[in-house]
Design a protein around this motif. Sequence first.
Motif, PDB file in Angstrom:
ATOM      1  N   ILE A   1     -72.106  76.042 -15.132  1.00 47.19           N
ATOM      2  CA  ILE A   1     -72.835  76.634 -14.014  1.00 47.19           C
ATOM      3  C   ILE A   1     -74.332  76.426 -14.223  1.00 47.19           C
ATOM      4  O   ILE A   1     -74.877  76.750 -15.276  1.00 47.19           O
ATOM      5  N   GLU A   2     -74.972  75.878 -13.199  1.00 50.29           N
ATOM      6  CA  GLU A   2     -76.387  75.542 -13.301  1.00 50.29           C
ATOM      7  C   GLU A   2     -77.270  76.457 -12.460  1.00 50.29           C
ATOM      8  O   GLU A   2     -78.378  76.818 -12.859  1.00 50.29           O
ATOM      9  N   GLU A   3     -76.773  76.851 -11.269  1.00 49.81           N
ATOM     10  CA  GLU A   3     -77.631  77.613 -10.360  1.00 49.81           C
ATOM     11  C   GLU A   3     -76.783  78.405  -9.367  1.00 49.81           C
ATOM     12  O   GLU A   3     -75.759  77.930  -8.889  1.00 49.81           O
ATOM     13  N   PHE A   4     -77.240  79.620  -9.064  1.00 55.36           N
ATOM     14  CA  PHE A   4     -76.600  80.446  -8.038  1.00 55.36           C
ATOM     15  C   PHE A   4     -77.487  80.443  -6.794  1.00 55.36           C
ATOM     16  O   PHE A   4     -78.641  80.892  -6.844  1.00 55.36           O
ATOM     17  N   LEU A   5     -76.954  79.949  -5.686  1.00 52.49           N
ATOM     18  CA  LEU A   5     -77.637  80.023  -4.408  1.00 52.49           C
ATOM     19  C   LEU A   5     -76.946  81.064  -3.545  1.00 52.49           C
ATOM     20  O   LEU A   5     -75.912  81.628  -3.940  1.00 52.49           O
TER      21      LEU A   5
ATOM     22  N   LEU B   1     -66.306  88.115 -11.229  1.00 51.38           N
ATOM     23  CA  LEU B   1     -66.256  87.623 -12.611  1.00 51.38           C
ATOM     24  C   LEU B   1     -67.580  87.815 -13.341  1.00 51.38           C
ATOM     25  O   LEU B   1     -67.619  87.803 -14.568  1.00 51.38           O
ATOM     26  N   ARG B   2     -68.678  87.964 -12.555  1.00 53.30           N
ATOM     27  CA  ARG B   2     -70.018  88.143 -13.126  1.00 53.30           C
ATOM     28  C   ARG B   2     -70.360  87.050 -14.148  1.00 53.30           C
ATOM     29  O   ARG B   2     -70.846  87.324 -15.253  1.00 53.30           O
ATOM     30  N   MET B   3     -70.099  85.820 -13.748  1.00 49.05           N
ATOM     31  CA  MET B   3     -70.388  84.704 -14.644  1.00 49.05           C
ATOM     32  C   MET B   3     -71.887  84.430 -14.676  1.00 49.05           C
ATOM     33  O   MET B   3     -72.640  84.849 -13.790  1.00 49.05           O
ATOM     34  N   ARG B   4     -72.314  83.717 -15.702  1.00 48.75           N
ATOM     35  CA  ARG B   4     -73.729  83.491 -15.933  1.00 48.75           C
ATOM     36  C   ARG B   4     -74.039  81.989 -16.018  1.00 48.75           C
ATOM     37  O   ARG B   4     -73.149  81.166 -16.217  1.00 48.75           O
ATOM     38  N   ILE B   5     -75.314  81.657 -15.867  1.00 41.87           N
ATOM     39  CA  ILE B   5     -75.760  80.279 -16.004  1.00 41.87           C
ATOM     40  C   ILE B   5     -75.315  79.725 -17.357  1.00 41.87           C
ATOM     41  O   ILE B   5     -75.449  80.397 -18.385  1.00 41.87           O
TER      42      ILE B   5
END
Length: 259
Positions: free
Chosen positions: A53-57, A30-34
């Motif tokens: 969405i806050e953070e990608f780990l 989906l290539r979603m963003r913060i």
Amino acid sequence: MYQFFVEPGQIQGKRVTITGSDVNHIKNVLRMRIGEEIAVSNGMDGLEYRCGIEEFLEDEVVCTLRFVKEDGLELPSRIYLFQALPKGDKMELVIQKAVELGAFAVIPVAAKRCVVKLDAKKEKNKLARWQGISEAAAKQSKRRIIPEVMPVMSMGEALRFASEMDVKLFPYELAEGMGKTKELIGKIRPGQSVAVFIGPEGGFEDGEVEEASACGFVPVTLGRRILRTETAGFTVLSWIMYQLEGDGPESSQLGQPGI
């Protein structure tokens, strides 16, 4: 609005974490963003948690809860579809559409005329695939729960499991009188549990019909035409959905029947 399912423990106050295969789907497919908003359900309480969405780990997506939406998308009664094992991959279609139409659970039944026979290994693999289909259909149709695909039951086991349910529907090709079908479905009320039994390609045997009648099931007709096994369940579920869907407050909550 994309929707994802999480375990109840993954919602902690304002912090919501998404793990598993959905992490890759969110980040790389989906290539979603913060900052983007998603819908999250825990599959238990019928609520939709709107999160940013806050953070990608590496192995999780961390989100912040923005608000909780309670919109009554679930049917106010629990509908259990007891589907005799059909040939080929028809069960996958049955599960997908049953979930879309609001079924609470799907129970595969090994009726006597079923051609398909599953050993323990095959059943385990099938159940895993069927549950995945249920989850995908729940996401697509914006369900708030993931309907369970239960282990295969014999006819006797299925009838005993359903014996205490409030409404018992047993479509049978030799039954007559559409008025009885309309009467039974018309009496379904929010909060009730409903059992719907669908036979295999060859139909139920006479002994199975007698056993069902002894358990309180009423054989009913679905009309003058003979429906395929994968069509019969959709027909009944559609009628029940029509009966239960409404604009009043009694239709806005998932019922809490005893079963």
